[in-house]
Design a protein around this motif. Structure first.
Motif, PDB file in Angstrom:
ATOM      1  N   THR A 165       0.831  -1.204   0.000  1.00 34.63           N
ATOM      2  CA  THR A 165       0.000   0.000   0.000  1.00 34.63           C
ATOM      3  C   THR A 165       0.863   1.251   0.000  1.00 34.63           C
ATOM      4  OG1 THR A 165      -1.814  -1.112   1.140  1.00 34.63           O
ATOM      5  CG2 THR A 165      -1.743   1.278   1.296  1.00 34.63           C
ATOM      6  N   LEU A 166       1.931   1.237   0.793  1.00 40.14           N
ATOM      7  CA  LEU A 166       2.844   2.370   0.840  1.00 40.14           C
ATOM      8  C   LEU A 166       3.439   2.641  -0.536  1.00 40.14           C
ATOM      9  CD1 LEU A 166       4.447   4.451   2.569  1.00 40.14           C
ATOM     10  CD2 LEU A 166       6.188   2.684   2.865  1.00 40.14           C
ATOM     11  N   ALA A 167       3.889   1.589  -1.202  1.00 38.98           N
ATOM     12  CA  ALA A 167       4.517   1.753  -2.520  1.00 38.98           C
ATOM     13  C   ALA A 167       3.532   2.298  -3.538  1.00 38.98           C
ATOM     14  CB  ALA A 167       5.085   0.410  -2.985  1.00 38.98           C
ATOM     15  N   GLU A 168       2.367   1.663  -3.639  1.00 40.54           N
ATOM     16  CA  GLU A 168       1.386   2.086  -4.647  1.00 40.54           C
ATOM     17  C   GLU A 168       0.864   3.488  -4.351  1.00 40.54           C
ATOM     18  OE1 GLU A 168      -2.790   0.534  -6.684  1.00 40.54           O
ATOM     19  OE2 GLU A 168      -1.652  -0.801  -5.365  1.00 40.54           O
ATOM     20  N   SER A 169       0.633   3.792  -3.076  1.00 43.43           N
ATOM     21  CA  SER A 169       0.087   5.095  -2.722  1.00 43.43           C
ATOM     22  C   SER A 169       1.122   6.205  -2.806  1.00 43.43           C
ATOM     23  CB  SER A 169      -0.524   5.048  -1.316  1.00 43.43           C
ATOM     24  OG  SER A 169      -1.613   4.154  -1.285  1.00 43.43           O
ATOM     25  N   THR A 170       2.404   5.860  -2.789  1.00 47.65           N
ATOM     26  CA  THR A 170       3.426   6.872  -3.055  1.00 47.65           C
ATOM     27  C   THR A 170       3.193   7.466  -4.431  1.00 47.65           C
ATOM     28  OG1 THR A 170       5.050   5.736  -1.672  1.00 47.65           O
ATOM     29  CG2 THR A 170       5.905   7.306  -3.283  1.00 47.65           C
ATOM     30  N   SER A 171       2.756   6.616  -5.356  1.00 43.74           N
ATOM     31  CA  SER A 171       2.456   7.082  -6.705  1.00 43.74           C
ATOM     32  C   SER A 171       1.138   7.834  -6.768  1.00 43.74           C
ATOM     33  CB  SER A 171       2.432   5.905  -7.684  1.00 43.74           C
ATOM     34  OG  SER A 171       2.103   6.336  -8.992  1.00 43.74           O
ATOM     35  N   ASP A 172       0.031   7.145  -6.441  1.00 38.87           N
ATOM     36  CA  ASP A 172      -1.262   7.793  -6.684  1.00 38.87           C
ATOM     37  C   ASP A 172      -1.716   8.714  -5.557  1.00 38.87           C
ATOM     38  OD1 ASP A 172      -2.258   6.032  -4.742  1.00 38.87           O
ATOM     39  OD2 ASP A 172      -3.091   4.660  -6.212  1.00 38.87           O
ATOM     40  N   PRO A 212      -1.716  -1.454 -15.283  1.00 39.44           N
ATOM     41  CA  PRO A 212      -0.571  -1.031 -16.093  1.00 39.44           C
ATOM     42  C   PRO A 212       0.379  -0.100 -15.344  1.00 39.44           C
ATOM     43  CG  PRO A 212      -2.528   0.191 -16.725  1.00 39.44           C
ATOM     44  CD  PRO A 212      -2.978  -0.859 -15.754  1.00 39.44           C
ATOM     45  N   ASN A 213      -0.012   0.314 -14.140  1.00 39.04           N
ATOM     46  CA  ASN A 213       0.777   1.318 -13.415  1.00 39.04           C
ATOM     47  C   ASN A 213       1.267   0.868 -12.041  1.00 39.04           C
ATOM     48  OD1 ASN A 213       0.273   3.267 -15.506  1.00 39.04           O
ATOM     49  ND2 ASN A 213      -1.770   3.549 -14.656  1.00 39.04           N
ATOM     50  N   ALA A 214       0.438   0.155 -11.290  1.00 36.16           N
ATOM     51  CA  ALA A 214       0.751  -0.128  -9.893  1.00 36.16           C
ATOM     52  C   ALA A 214       2.010  -0.963  -9.716  1.00 36.16           C
ATOM     53  CB  ALA A 214      -0.435  -0.830  -9.224  1.00 36.16           C
ATOM     54  N   GLY A 215       2.362  -1.774 -10.711  1.00 34.90           N
ATOM     55  CA  GLY A 215       3.534  -2.627 -10.585  1.00 34.90           C
ATOM     56  C   GLY A 215       4.843  -1.863 -10.529  1.00 34.90           C
ATOM     57  N   TRP A 216       4.879  -0.662 -11.082  1.00 33.51           N
ATOM     58  CA  TRP A 216       6.142   0.093 -11.134  1.00 33.51           C
ATOM     59  C   TRP A 216       6.639   0.502  -9.749  1.00 33.51           C
ATOM     60  CZ3 TRP A 216       9.354   0.477 -15.179  1.00 33.51           C
ATOM     61  CH2 TRP A 216       8.862   0.050 -16.410  1.00 33.51           C
ATOM     62  N   PRO A 217       5.855   1.224  -8.950  1.00 35.67           N
ATOM     63  CA  PRO A 217       6.358   1.572  -7.610  1.00 35.67           C
ATOM     64  C   PRO A 217       6.507   0.355  -6.709  1.00 35.67           C
ATOM     65  CG  PRO A 217       4.075   2.254  -7.859  1.00 35.67           C
ATOM     66  CD  PRO A 217       4.553   1.849  -9.217  1.00 35.67           C
ATOM     67  N   GLU A 218       5.611  -0.620  -6.855  1.00 39.19           N
ATOM     68  CA  GLU A 218       5.664  -1.799  -5.994  1.00 39.19           C
ATOM     69  C   GLU A 218       6.928  -2.619  -6.270  1.00 39.19           C
ATOM     70  OE1 GLU A 218       2.700  -5.492  -4.827  1.00 39.19           O
ATOM     71  OE2 GLU A 218       1.847  -3.610  -5.560  1.00 39.19           O
ATOM     72  N   ALA A 219       7.237  -2.830  -7.536  1.00 42.29           N
ATOM     73  CA  ALA A 219       8.430  -3.588  -7.887  1.00 42.29           C
ATOM     74  C   ALA A 219       9.694  -2.819  -7.496  1.00 42.29           C
ATOM     75  CB  ALA A 219       8.442  -3.890  -9.386  1.00 42.29           C
ATOM     76  N   ALA A 220       9.682  -1.498  -7.662  1.00 35.60           N
ATOM     77  CA  ALA A 220      10.849  -0.690  -7.293  1.00 35.60           C
ATOM     78  C   ALA A 220      11.118  -0.775  -5.793  1.00 35.60           C
ATOM     79  CB  ALA A 220      10.633   0.760  -7.727  1.00 35.60           C
ATOM     80  N   PHE A 221      10.071  -0.682  -4.979  1.00 38.31           N
ATOM     81  CA  PHE A 221      10.229  -0.819  -3.530  1.00 38.31           C
ATOM     82  C   PHE A 221      10.765  -2.202  -3.176  1.00 38.31           C
ATOM     83  CE2 PHE A 221       8.179   3.126  -2.571  1.00 38.31           C
ATOM     84  CZ  PHE A 221       8.363   3.364  -1.223  1.00 38.31           C
TER      85      PHE A 221
END
Length: 319
Positions: free
Chosen positions: A147-154, A246-255
């Motif tokens: 949640t932290l990773a995905e919400s950092t983005s959105d 198409p978007n949520a995987g980017w911050p989650e994978a980076a974290f």
């Protein structure tokens, strides 16, 4: 004024949105949510055909965006006509950012897990939609970090991005789209057709911010102890596309790559086990202290974003 975005980031990170203000007048997201609920009750009739329900969803989203745009433009015009109105514009922009509240909510899970698993489950239930009783300590920790990773983005990068691009109307419109997606943009029987437009538009407006978030996380690794920029980049490139979004995987994978974690995987929703892909190839048996490590990376990412915001403001000012 070009310095509104960095100043809004600073102010919101320091003060957040006071709970007393929420109790007194509510919050912009609450107002948007009430409008969506009102429209849904009025136009989303179950007896309609899928095509008609999709049209109803498009109408709801269109009206929501029109109302949001008109109100935001009127507020912006009014504020810019006042002496030092830019100060008030900063104040109006801050509720659309979520740096402080996101960090507080995720840290609360780590604190609760130190007390008991039940307390951790209760705390994580406030920020995720999965079944909390199906989570062990590792599951609760992963849920909080995801949640932290995905919400950092959105919750932070995307609203900041649209504030920079289109000012107050940009950040307000983004929040309206994102709120609509969270409420009706689901791929279940109830919302598959009615929420189609909200889900597709949310994917579109988050496409660039999600990838920017991954870059910011990678950059933050250079100022975060025990975080690997190379592994963050490798995980983002390898695993981001596995996500159904198409978007949520980017911050989650980076974290995940940055911290040496393995996030994602099977989880339970409404008693049904859903097999989802994993991100990163590190340890999956996470504990509360791993949430705190993720929060250190999160705050470093916020620092990098603030620095970027200042640079962008200076470039616009000089130009």
């Amino acid at each position: 004024m070009s310095f509104i975005p960095p100043l809004a980031l600073l102010l919101e990170r320091w003060l957040g949105y006071p709970p007393r203000l929420t109790d007194a007048i509510g919050h912009p997201v609450i107002w948007i949510g009430r409008f969506i609920t009102f429209m849904e009750k009025g136009v989303d009739k179950r007896e309609r055909t899928p095509s008609q329900r999709r049209d109803a969803g498009i109408f709801t989203l269109g009206l929501l965006l029109l109302v949001t745009l008109v109100v935001a433009l009127m507020v912006q015009q009014l504020l810019r006509s006042l002496p030092f109105g830019w100060v008030l514009e900063i104040l109006v922009a801050t509720p659309f950012l979520a740096q402080k509240e996101l960090g507080r909510a995720v840290e609360a899970v780590a604190t609760a897990l130190r007390t008991s698993l039940e307390a951790g489950r209760e705390s994580v239930s406030h920020i995720v939609g999965r079944d909390p009783q199906a989570l062990d300590e590792a599951g609760a920790a992963r849920a909080a970090i995801e949640t932290l990773a995905e919400s950092t983005s959105d919750g932070v990068v995307a609203p900041w991005f649209w504030l920079v691009v289109f000012g107050l109307p940009g950040i307000a419109l983004y929040k309206a789209i994102n709120t609509a997606d969270s409420m009706i943009g689901h791929m279940n029987e109830r919302y598959r057709d009615y929420g189609w437009a909200a889900a597709k538009l949310d994917d579109l407006v988050n496409w660039l911010p999600a990838r920017l978030t991954a870059i910011l996380v990678i950059a933050a690794c250079f100022i975060t102890p025990h975080a690997s920029p190379s592994k963050a980049w490798a995980a983002a490139r390898r695993d981001a596309s596995k996500h159904e979004s198409p978007n949520a995987g980017w911050p989650e994978a980076a974290f995940a790559g940055a911290l040496g974690f393995k996030l994602g995987g099977p989880r339970s929703y409404d008693g049904e086990l859903v097999d989802l892909p994993s991100f990163g190839d590190g340890k999956s048996a996470l504990v509360g202290s791993d949430i705190l490590r993720a929060l250190v990376l999160y705050r470093s990412t916020l620092n990098v974003l603030l620095g970027l915001s200042v640079v962008v403001a200076l470039l616009v000012w000089v130009a």
